[in-house]
Design a protein around this motif. Structure first.
Motif, PDB file in Angstrom:
ATOM      1  N   GLU A   1      -7.706 -17.168 -96.928  1.00 30.25           N
ATOM      2  CA  GLU A   1      -6.941 -16.497 -95.872  1.00 30.25           C
ATOM      3  C   GLU A   1      -5.538 -16.100 -96.335  1.00 30.25           C
ATOM      4  N   ASN A   2      -4.983 -16.893 -97.257  1.00 24.87           N
ATOM      5  CA  ASN A   2      -3.631 -16.563 -97.742  1.00 24.87           C
ATOM      6  C   ASN A   2      -3.567 -15.270 -98.534  1.00 24.87           C
ATOM      7  N   ALA A   3      -4.710 -14.856 -99.087  1.00 21.08           N
ATOM      8  CA  ALA A   3      -4.736 -13.648 -99.920  1.00 21.08           C
ATOM      9  C   ALA A   3      -5.007 -12.401 -99.090  1.00 21.08           C
ATOM     10  N   ALA A   4      -5.244 -12.571 -97.765  1.00 15.59           N
ATOM     11  CA  ALA A   4      -5.750 -11.450 -96.964  1.00 15.59           C
ATOM     12  C   ALA A   4      -4.644 -10.628 -96.304  1.00 15.59           C
ATOM     13  N   ASP A   5      -4.921  -9.317 -96.135  1.00 10.93           N
ATOM     14  CA  ASP A   5      -4.059  -8.443 -95.334  1.00 10.93           C
ATOM     15  C   ASP A   5      -4.544  -8.415 -93.886  1.00 10.93           C
ATOM     16  N   VAL A   6      -5.831  -8.701 -93.709  1.00  4.06           N
ATOM     17  CA  VAL A   6      -6.422  -8.716 -92.365  1.00  4.06           C
ATOM     18  C   VAL A   6      -7.207 -10.017 -92.197  1.00  4.06           C
ATOM     19  N   LEU A   7      -6.951 -10.723 -91.087  1.00  2.50           N
ATOM     20  CA  LEU A   7      -7.755 -11.904 -90.756  1.00  2.50           C
ATOM     21  C   LEU A   7      -8.595 -11.568 -89.538  1.00  2.50           C
ATOM     22  N   LEU A   8      -9.909 -11.748 -89.668  1.00  2.00           N
ATOM     23  CA  LEU A   8     -10.799 -11.418 -88.558  1.00  2.00           C
ATOM     24  C   LEU A   8     -11.586 -12.671 -88.175  1.00  2.00           C
ATOM     25  N   PHE A   9     -11.431 -13.096 -86.915  1.00  2.00           N
ATOM     26  CA  PHE A   9     -12.113 -14.302 -86.447  1.00  2.00           C
ATOM     27  C   PHE A   9     -13.296 -13.911 -85.573  1.00  2.00           C
ATOM     28  N   ASN A  10     -14.487 -14.310 -85.984  1.00  2.00           N
ATOM     29  CA  ASN A  10     -15.687 -14.041 -85.189  1.00  2.00           C
ATOM     30  C   ASN A  10     -16.000 -15.303 -84.387  1.00  2.00           C
ATOM     31  N   THR A  11     -15.864 -15.207 -83.064  1.00  2.00           N
ATOM     32  CA  THR A  11     -15.772 -16.407 -82.238  1.00  2.00           C
ATOM     33  C   THR A  11     -17.004 -16.654 -81.363  1.00  2.00           C
ATOM     34  N   CYS A  12     -17.049 -17.870 -80.822  1.00  2.00           N
ATOM     35  CA  CYS A  12     -18.167 -18.344 -79.994  1.00  2.00           C
ATOM     36  C   CYS A  12     -17.619 -18.835 -78.655  1.00  2.00           C
ATOM     37  N   SER A  13     -18.413 -18.674 -77.590  1.00  2.00           N
ATOM     38  CA  SER A  13     -17.997 -19.113 -76.251  1.00  2.00           C
ATOM     39  C   SER A  13     -18.959 -20.099 -75.632  1.00  2.00           C
ATOM     40  N   VAL A  14     -19.957 -20.536 -76.383  1.00  2.00           N
ATOM     41  CA  VAL A  14     -21.079 -21.235 -75.755  1.00  2.00           C
ATOM     42  C   VAL A  14     -20.663 -22.580 -75.166  1.00  2.00           C
ATOM     43  N   ARG A  15     -19.696 -23.209 -75.791  1.00  2.00           N
ATOM     44  CA  ARG A  15     -19.116 -24.430 -75.213  1.00  2.00           C
ATOM     45  C   ARG A  15     -17.608 -24.324 -75.292  1.00  2.00           C
ATOM     46  N   ASP A  16     -16.922 -25.077 -74.405  1.00  2.00           N
ATOM     47  CA  ASP A  16     -15.473 -25.019 -74.364  1.00  2.00           C
ATOM     48  C   ASP A  16     -14.857 -25.416 -75.712  1.00  2.00           C
ATOM     49  N   ALA A  17     -15.464 -26.414 -76.364  1.00  2.00           N
ATOM     50  CA  ALA A  17     -14.923 -26.892 -77.639  1.00  2.00           C
ATOM     51  C   ALA A  17     -14.879 -25.773 -78.678  1.00  2.00           C
ATOM     52  N   ALA A  18     -15.880 -24.884 -78.644  1.00  2.00           N
ATOM     53  CA  ALA A  18     -15.940 -23.787 -79.617  1.00  2.00           C
ATOM     54  C   ALA A  18     -14.769 -22.841 -79.402  1.00  2.00           C
ATOM     55  N   GLU A  19     -14.447 -22.578 -78.134  1.00  2.00           N
ATOM     56  CA  GLU A  19     -13.318 -21.681 -77.849  1.00  2.00           C
ATOM     57  C   GLU A  19     -11.992 -22.340 -78.234  1.00  2.00           C
ATOM     58  N   ARG A  20     -11.877 -23.630 -77.914  1.00  2.00           N
ATOM     59  CA  ARG A  20     -10.607 -24.311 -78.227  1.00  2.00           C
ATOM     60  C   ARG A  20     -10.355 -24.334 -79.724  1.00  2.00           C
ATOM     61  N   LYS A  21     -11.424 -24.539 -80.492  1.00  2.00           N
ATOM     62  CA  LYS A  21     -11.300 -24.594 -81.951  1.00  2.00           C
ATOM     63  C   LYS A  21     -10.788 -23.252 -82.495  1.00  2.00           C
ATOM     64  N   ALA A  22     -11.400 -22.169 -82.042  1.00  2.00           N
ATOM     65  CA  ALA A  22     -11.003 -20.847 -82.539  1.00  2.00           C
ATOM     66  C   ALA A  22      -9.580 -20.517 -82.098  1.00  2.00           C
ATOM     67  N   LYS A  23      -9.263 -20.806 -80.826  1.00  2.00           N
ATOM     68  CA  LYS A  23      -7.908 -20.501 -80.342  1.00  2.00           C
ATOM     69  C   LYS A  23      -6.865 -21.303 -81.102  1.00  2.00           C
ATOM     70  N   GLY A  24      -7.189 -22.574 -81.390  1.00  2.00           N
ATOM     71  CA  GLY A  24      -6.271 -23.436 -82.137  1.00  2.00           C
ATOM     72  C   GLY A  24      -5.994 -22.830 -83.510  1.00  2.00           C
ATOM     73  N   LYS A  25      -7.036 -22.394 -84.151  1.00  2.00           N
ATOM     74  CA  LYS A  25      -6.913 -21.826 -85.497  1.00  2.00           C
ATOM     75  C   LYS A  25      -6.096 -20.523 -85.470  1.00  2.00           C
ATOM     76  N   ILE A  26      -6.427 -19.666 -84.508  1.00  2.00           N
ATOM     77  CA  ILE A  26      -5.716 -18.380 -84.426  1.00  2.00           C
ATOM     78  C   ILE A  26      -4.246 -18.642 -84.085  1.00  2.00           C
ATOM     79  N   GLY A  27      -4.003 -19.594 -83.189  1.00  2.00           N
ATOM     80  CA  GLY A  27      -2.622 -19.954 -82.821  1.00  2.00           C
ATOM     81  C   GLY A  27      -1.826 -20.379 -84.053  1.00  2.00           C
ATOM     82  N   TYR A  28      -2.482 -21.122 -84.902  1.00  2.00           N
ATOM     83  CA  TYR A  28      -1.853 -21.642 -86.108  1.00  2.00           C
ATOM     84  C   TYR A  28      -1.454 -20.523 -87.079  1.00  2.00           C
ATOM     85  N   MET A  29      -2.117 -19.390 -86.988  1.00  2.00           N
ATOM     86  CA  MET A  29      -1.854 -18.254 -87.883  1.00  2.00           C
ATOM     87  C   MET A  29      -0.514 -17.571 -87.569  1.00  2.00           C
ATOM     88  N   ARG A  30       0.098 -17.967 -86.460  1.00  2.00           N
ATOM     89  CA  ARG A  30       1.376 -17.391 -86.060  1.00  2.00           C
ATOM     90  C   ARG A  30       2.428 -17.587 -87.154  1.00  2.00           C
TER      91      ARG A  30
END
Ligand code: 5AD
Ligand code: SF4
Length: 441
Positions: free
Chosen positions: A35-64
Motif C-alpha cells: 500500500e505504501n507504494a501505491a498512488d491509488v488505494l482501492l478497498f473492496n468491501t463486505c457488508s454481510v456482518r457488522d464486523a466486516a464493515e467495522r474492519k474495513a472502515k477502521g482500515k480506511i480511517g487509518y489511511m488518513r
C-alpha cells in the motif's frame, strides 16, 4: 498509476477485485502489493456482518495519516459496503475520494482518471445490473480461476443484506460463460470455480420456486463445461438446497470433472428458526437431500454455513442445529454469530441472544467440527487420492500442497516433474489437525 487493491469478504469480491485489477491493467495502470507504494488505494468491501464493515472502515480511517503525508493519494471504496452506505461514507471519511457501488464497478478506470484530473469527490451507487464480468478480465499465470455465473439474489433470507446491496438475481449468458471457460482453459487453467449467491438457480430467470425435477439449466451448464478440453476440475459455490433436483443430481453423477464436494448452506437445524429466516426448506428436507446426494455419489463431502443466535433461537433450537450438523457429518463448516443488518428484515426483531451465548454456541459447534474433521482425516490414511497440485506450502517450503476433489488439503514432498495445476496420485500417510500428508506416486 500504481494501484493497490485490498479485498474483504467473499469469493465474489475476490473475483471482482481480480476483474477490476485486470481492467485497470488494461487501462495502463500497474497493480502493486504494497500500500505504501501505491498512488491509488482501492478497498473492496463486505457488508454481510457488522464486523466486516467495522474492519474495513477502521482500515480506511487509518489511511488518513498516509494521505496527510501524500495529498495526491487517491482512496476509493467499492463492493457491498460502498453500495449500502454510498455518500454517507464520503461524509464520514473526509479523506476518501470515491465510492463505487456494486452496479458501477466496471467504471473504476474512468472514475480514477476523472479524479486524477479534477480532484473531485464522487459516490456512484445507481442500481444497475452488475457489469463486471468482462470476458477475459482475469489475472494471468494461474492454474485456477473463478467465473461468476449469477449475480445478485432474489431469496431475501430475513437476516441477509445481499439482495439489497447486490440487487436482483441475474444469470450470465451461457455463451459468454463457455467462451470465458474455453479461453481460460487455453491459457492453462485447470480448475474453475463457478460463483454466484445462488449458483444452482442459474438460468431460472430469478424465479425462486424450485424447478420441476427434469429442469436444471445449471446442470446443462455443468455438462457443457465438462466437455471443455484442458479443464480438469469444476467447483461451484454456493447452491441453495432446494435446487438439487433429479436432473442436477444425474448431471453431477455423469460429469467426471465436477468435484465431489458441495458447500450447502444450512443456517439452522430448527424448522421454527428456518421459517423465521425465510429459508424455504425444513430440517427434514435438508437431511433427505443430503441422503439422496450421498446415495448418488457416496464419496461426496459437504461443507456448510450456520448462523448461531438468530433472534429467538432457544437452547432447543440450537440443539437441533448441533444434532443435525453432527448427523450430516460436515467435513467443513463456517459458523457465524448472528449480526443484525440495518435494512434486512430480521433487523426489526429483537436480538435476543446475548453475545456471550452466541460465542458459547459458536464454540460448541467449532469443537464438534474439529473433532469430526480429525476423525474424517484419520479415516483417509492409507488411501490413494487424486490431488490437484497447487504450489509450495505456505507453512513449509520443502513441501507442496494440493487438494482432493472432495476438498481435503494434502501436503507432500515434490518431485522434479510436479507443476501447479497437475493432477497426481498421492498416497496418504498421515493426518494432521486440518489437513493430510502423503507421498506422490
Ligand atoms: N449475521 C450472521 N451471519 C450472516 N450471514 C449472512 N448474513 C448474516 C448475518 N446478518 C452468513 C450466512 C451466509 C454467510 C455467507 O454469511 O451464513 O451463508
Ligand atoms: Fe443472502 Fe439468502 Fe441470498 Fe444467500 S440465498 S445471498 S443468504 S438472501
Amino acid at each position: 498509476m500504481k494501484i493497490h487493491i485490498k479485498t474483504y469478504g467473499c469469493q465474489m469480491n475476490e473475483r471482482d477485485s481480480e476483474a477490476v485489477g485486470a481492467m485497470l491493467t488494461e487501462a495502463g495502470h500497474t497493480l502493486v502489493a504494497e500500500e505504501n507504494a501505491a498512488d491509488v488505494l482501492l478497498f473492496n468491501t463486505c457488508s454481510v456482518r457488522d464486523a466486516a464493515e467495522r474492519k474495513a472502515k477502521g482500515k480506511i480511517g487509518y489511511m488518513r495519516k498516509l494521505k496527510q503525508h501524500r495529498p495526491d493519494l487517491i482512496i476509493g471504496v467499492m463492493g457491498c459496503m460502498a453500495q449500502r452506505l454510498g455518500d454517507r461514507l464520503l461524509a464520514e471519511l473526509p479523506h476518501l475520494d470515491f465510492v463505487l457501488g456494486t452496479g458501477q464497478t466496471h467504471r473504476a478506470p474512468e472514475i480514477i482518471a476523472q479524479i486524477a484530473a479534477d480532484r473531485v469527490r464522487l459516490a456512484e451507487t445507481a442500481a444497475a445490473p452488475e457489469e463486471i464480468d468482462m470476458l477475459g478480465a482475469h489475472g494471468r499465470n494461474s492454474w485456477s480461476a473463478q467465473i461468476a455465473i449469477t449475480r445478485g439474489c432474489n431469496r431475501f433470507c430475513s437476516y441477509c443484506i445481499v439482495p439489497y446491496v447486490r440487487g436482483r438475481e441475474v444469470s450470465r449468458s451461457r455463451e459468454s460463460i463457455l467462451a470465458e471457460a474455453r479461453e481460460l482453459a487455453a491459457a492453462g487453467v485447470r480448475e474453475i470455480l463457478l460463483l454466484g449467491q445462488n449458483v444452482a438457480a442459474y438460468g431460472l430467470n430469478g424465479d425462486i420456486r424450485p424447478p420441476t425435477p427434469d429442469h436444471s439449466p445449471f446442470a446443462e451448464l455443468l455438462e457443457a463445461l465438462n466437455e471443455i478440453p484442458g479443464l480438469e476440475r469444476i467447483r461451484y459455490t454456493s447452491p441453495y438446497v432446494s435446487y438439487f433436483n433429479e436432473r442436477l443430481i444425474s448431471a453431477l453423477v455423469r460429469c467426471r470433472k465436477v468435484c465431489h464436494n458441495i458447500h450447502l448452506p444450512l443456517q439452522s437445524g430448527s424448522d421454527r428458526i428456518l421459517k423465521a429466516m425465510n429459508r424455504q426448506y425444513t430440517a427434514a428436507d435438508y437431511r433427505n437431500k443430503v441422503a439422496e446426494l450421498r446415495r448418488a455419489i457416496p464419496e461426496l463431502t459437504f461443507s456448510t454455513d450456520v448462523i448461531v443466535g438468530f433472534p429467538g433461537e432457544s437452547e432447543d433450537d440450537f440443539r437441533m442445529t448441533r444434532d443435525l450438523m453432527n448427523e450430516v457429518g460436515f467435513e467443513q463448516a463456517y459458523i457465524f454469530k448472528y449480526s443484525p443488518r440495518p435494512g434486512a428484515k430480521s433487523a426489526s426483531l429483537e436480538d435476543t441472544v446475548s453475545e456471550e451465548e452466541k460465542l458459547r454456541r459458536n464454540n460448541l459447534l467449532l469443537a464438534d467440527l474439529q473433532e469430526r474433521i480429525g476423525r474424517k482425516l484419520a479415516g483417509l490414511v492409507g488411501t490413494t487420492q487424486e490431488v490437484l497440485c497447487e504450489g509450495v506450502s505456505s507453512r513449509n517450503i520443502g513441501r507442496w500442497t494440493g487438494r482432493t476433489g472432495t476438498n481435503f488439503v494434502v501436503h507432500f514432498e515434490p518431485d522434479a516433474s510436479v507443476r501447479p495445476g497437475a493432477l497426481r496420485q498421492v498416497r496418504i500417510t498421515r493426518a494432521g489437525g486440518v489437513s493430510l500428508f502423503g507421498e506422490l506416486l
